[in-house]
Design a protein around this motif. Structure first.
Motif, mmCIF file in Angstrom:
data_model
loop_
_atom_site.group_PDB
_atom_site.id
_atom_site.type_symbol
_atom_site.label_atom_id
_atom_site.label_comp_id
_atom_site.label_asym_id
_atom_site.label_seq_id
_atom_site.Cartn_x
_atom_site.Cartn_y
_atom_site.Cartn_z
ATOM 1 N N ARG A 291 -12.094 -5.707 8.021
ATOM 2 C CA ARG A 291 -11.229 -5.320 9.146
ATOM 3 C C ARG A 291 -9.890 -6.051 9.124
ATOM 4 O O ARG A 291 -9.153 -6.039 10.105
ATOM 5 C CB ARG A 291 -11.940 -5.584 10.484
ATOM 6 N N GLY B 26 -15.924 0.216 4.446
ATOM 7 C CA GLY B 26 -15.839 0.066 5.901
ATOM 8 C C GLY B 26 -16.151 -1.278 6.503
ATOM 9 O O GLY B 26 -16.140 -1.400 7.730
ATOM 10 N N TYR C 18 -4.433 -5.966 3.851
ATOM 11 C CA TYR C 18 -4.493 -6.017 2.388
ATOM 12 C C TYR C 18 -3.175 -6.515 1.802
ATOM 13 O O TYR C 18 -2.154 -6.592 2.490
ATOM 14 C CB TYR C 18 -4.768 -4.618 1.822
ATOM 15 N N MET D 191 -8.785 5.012 1.995
ATOM 16 C CA MET D 191 -8.255 4.799 3.346
ATOM 17 C C MET D 191 -8.891 5.812 4.282
ATOM 18 O O MET D 191 -9.083 6.958 3.894
ATOM 19 C CB MET D 191 -6.741 5.018 3.340
ATOM 20 N N PRO D 192 -9.211 5.452 5.504
ATOM 21 C CA PRO D 192 -9.818 6.425 6.403
ATOM 22 C C PRO D 192 -8.812 7.531 6.718
ATOM 23 O O PRO D 192 -9.151 8.696 6.799
ATOM 24 C CB PRO D 192 -10.162 5.612 7.637
ATOM 25 N N ARG E 122 -6.421 -4.403 13.561
ATOM 26 C CA ARG E 122 -6.850 -5.090 12.334
ATOM 27 C C ARG E 122 -6.584 -6.588 12.471
ATOM 28 O O ARG E 122 -5.629 -7.006 13.134
ATOM 29 C CB ARG E 122 -6.078 -4.552 11.111
ATOM 30 N N GLU F 151 -11.824 0.543 2.214
ATOM 31 C CA GLU F 151 -11.806 1.209 3.518
ATOM 32 C C GLU F 151 -12.987 2.156 3.662
ATOM 33 O O GLU F 151 -13.553 2.311 4.729
ATOM 34 C CB GLU F 151 -10.489 1.963 3.716
ATOM 35 N N ARG F 152 -13.343 2.794 2.536
ATOM 36 C CA ARG F 152 -14.475 3.708 2.599
ATOM 37 C C ARG F 152 -15.766 2.915 2.820
ATOM 38 O O ARG F 152 -16.651 3.357 3.544
ATOM 39 C CB ARG F 152 -14.550 4.535 1.312
ATOM 40 N N ILE G 219 -7.735 -0.269 -2.141
ATOM 41 C CA ILE G 219 -7.779 -0.270 -0.670
ATOM 42 C C ILE G 219 -8.635 0.891 -0.189
ATOM 43 O O ILE G 219 -9.483 0.741 0.691
ATOM 44 C CB ILE G 219 -6.352 -0.150 -0.075
ATOM 45 N N ALA G 220 -8.424 2.058 -0.786
ATOM 46 C CA ALA G 220 -9.210 3.240 -0.399
ATOM 47 C C ALA G 220 -10.701 2.963 -0.558
ATOM 48 O O ALA G 220 -11.511 3.339 0.292
ATOM 49 C CB ALA G 220 -8.789 4.448 -1.236
ATOM 50 N N ASN H 169 0.866 -1.173 0.000
ATOM 51 C CA ASN H 169 0.000 0.000 0.000
ATOM 52 C C ASN H 169 0.913 1.236 0.000
ATOM 53 O O ASN H 169 2.104 1.142 0.269
ATOM 54 C CB ASN H 169 -0.858 -0.017 1.281
ATOM 55 N N ILE I 246 -2.515 0.852 7.867
ATOM 56 C CA ILE I 246 -3.353 -0.335 8.081
ATOM 57 C C ILE I 246 -2.518 -1.475 8.656
ATOM 58 O O ILE I 246 -2.897 -2.104 9.639
ATOM 59 C CB ILE I 246 -4.064 -0.744 6.770
#
Lengths: 199, 199
Positions: free
Chosen positions: A102, A99, A105, B1-2, A78, A96-97, A92-93, A63, A72
């Motif tokens: 958990r 959500g 990646y 990603m958050p 996690r 993650e959004r 990944i974004a 990442n 992460i």
């Protein structure tokens, strides 16, 4: 202008390399950047240099990160037993959004595309296998894109992890939530039918 | 990603300042710039710095240029007796691409918008008056945008040039060529009717 001045023409040319930016948008953006006090142009140039200088792949999952490990991988909350394998950091974004996931990646860095010269060695497949063999992983979720090349990449990864004993899963295929049947293409309908569940 | 890493988040934020670039495009562009060998990011940063360092307003017409005079003002084949007054350097690009005008330009740097704090002193109106009074100008074409503010700016400029003896004209209003009547708004139809010509 038929002969736009050199520096402006070059800026416009660089801007058209960006995804979603055509010659017209490039012209609009260039003139926007040249109007006013030009602080935006300077700030954008700084941000670009910063990103190039500071951002690199996470040692563990590939990442994007400014440290050794990405936020992460460094997050002890996690679930390290579950690895979601994606093509790009951008995926990944997206997850993650959403959500719900958990775990951790693994970024492949693309998908297998032999015709474009992308073979297994161009991706981080060996690092994935190593990571899984190190132990502690229960499940590997292959979240490559729902295309021929994405499926081919998932199949290759799945063969590579054969014999490690971890559960290997793939993302579900079906109808896109919030859409309507009319908009579904035939493959979506086949997927939805194949994957049907009892209520 | 958050929590996207700092440098990437900052780049995305800077990108969203660009016209036509929302958060989603900014994310796509940022990840595009971070993939591969990053040459595009470096080239874009260079182009931005170059433009900020080298491009300035033409001494005569306020078009963008890297020299003292812009390529149009330095072109002796252009008709110096006709000045087309526009709001921005980008408007010049549009007229030049259309290719019918062979005179010179004058860039106002915007339009009068008292509510936004843009008064006559924020525009190059005084320089325009000076240029016209210096002589050699037959016609001034007020090519401000076809909006309330554009019309107000044209009216102001026209009053300012009153008594100089030059012919002052405005761009024609009417139906947009290549469009259809159905797509015309009521004001276009009023303009088209008012400006009708005998065949």
């Amino acid at each position: 202008m038929p002969d736009p001045v050199g520096a402006v023409a070059r800026l416009q040319q660089e801007l058209t390399r960006l995804p979603g930016v055509g010659p017209k948008s490039a012209e609009r953006i260039a003139h926007f950047l040249l109007s006013g006090d030009r602080k935006t142009a300077v700030a954008l140039a700084d941000a670009l240099r910063d990103v190039v200088a500071r951002v690199r792949p996470c040692r563990e999952c590939f990442n994007l990160t400014e440290g050794e490990l990405c936020p992460i991988c460094s997050d002890s909350r996690r679930d390290a037993g579950s690895i979601c394998v994606v093509e790009t950091p951008r995926d990944i974004a997206l997850f993650e959004r959403a959500g719900s996931f958990r775990g951790l990646y693994h970024v492949l860095g693309g998908r297998l595309a032999p015709l474009d010269g992308v073979g297994p060695d161009q991706l981080t497949l060996a690092a994935l296998a190593q990571r899984v063999r190190r132990g502690g992983v229960r499940e590997v979720i292959l979240a490559t894109s729902p295309t021929l090349e994405g499926d081919g990449t998932a199949l290759y990864a799945s063969n590579l992890l054969d014999g490690t004993g971890v559960t290997i899963t793939k993302l579900a295929r079906g109808l896109p939530s919030g859409s309507s049947l009319e908009l579904a293409n035939p493959q979506m309908l086949v997927d939805a039918m194949d994957g049907r569940r009892t209520l």
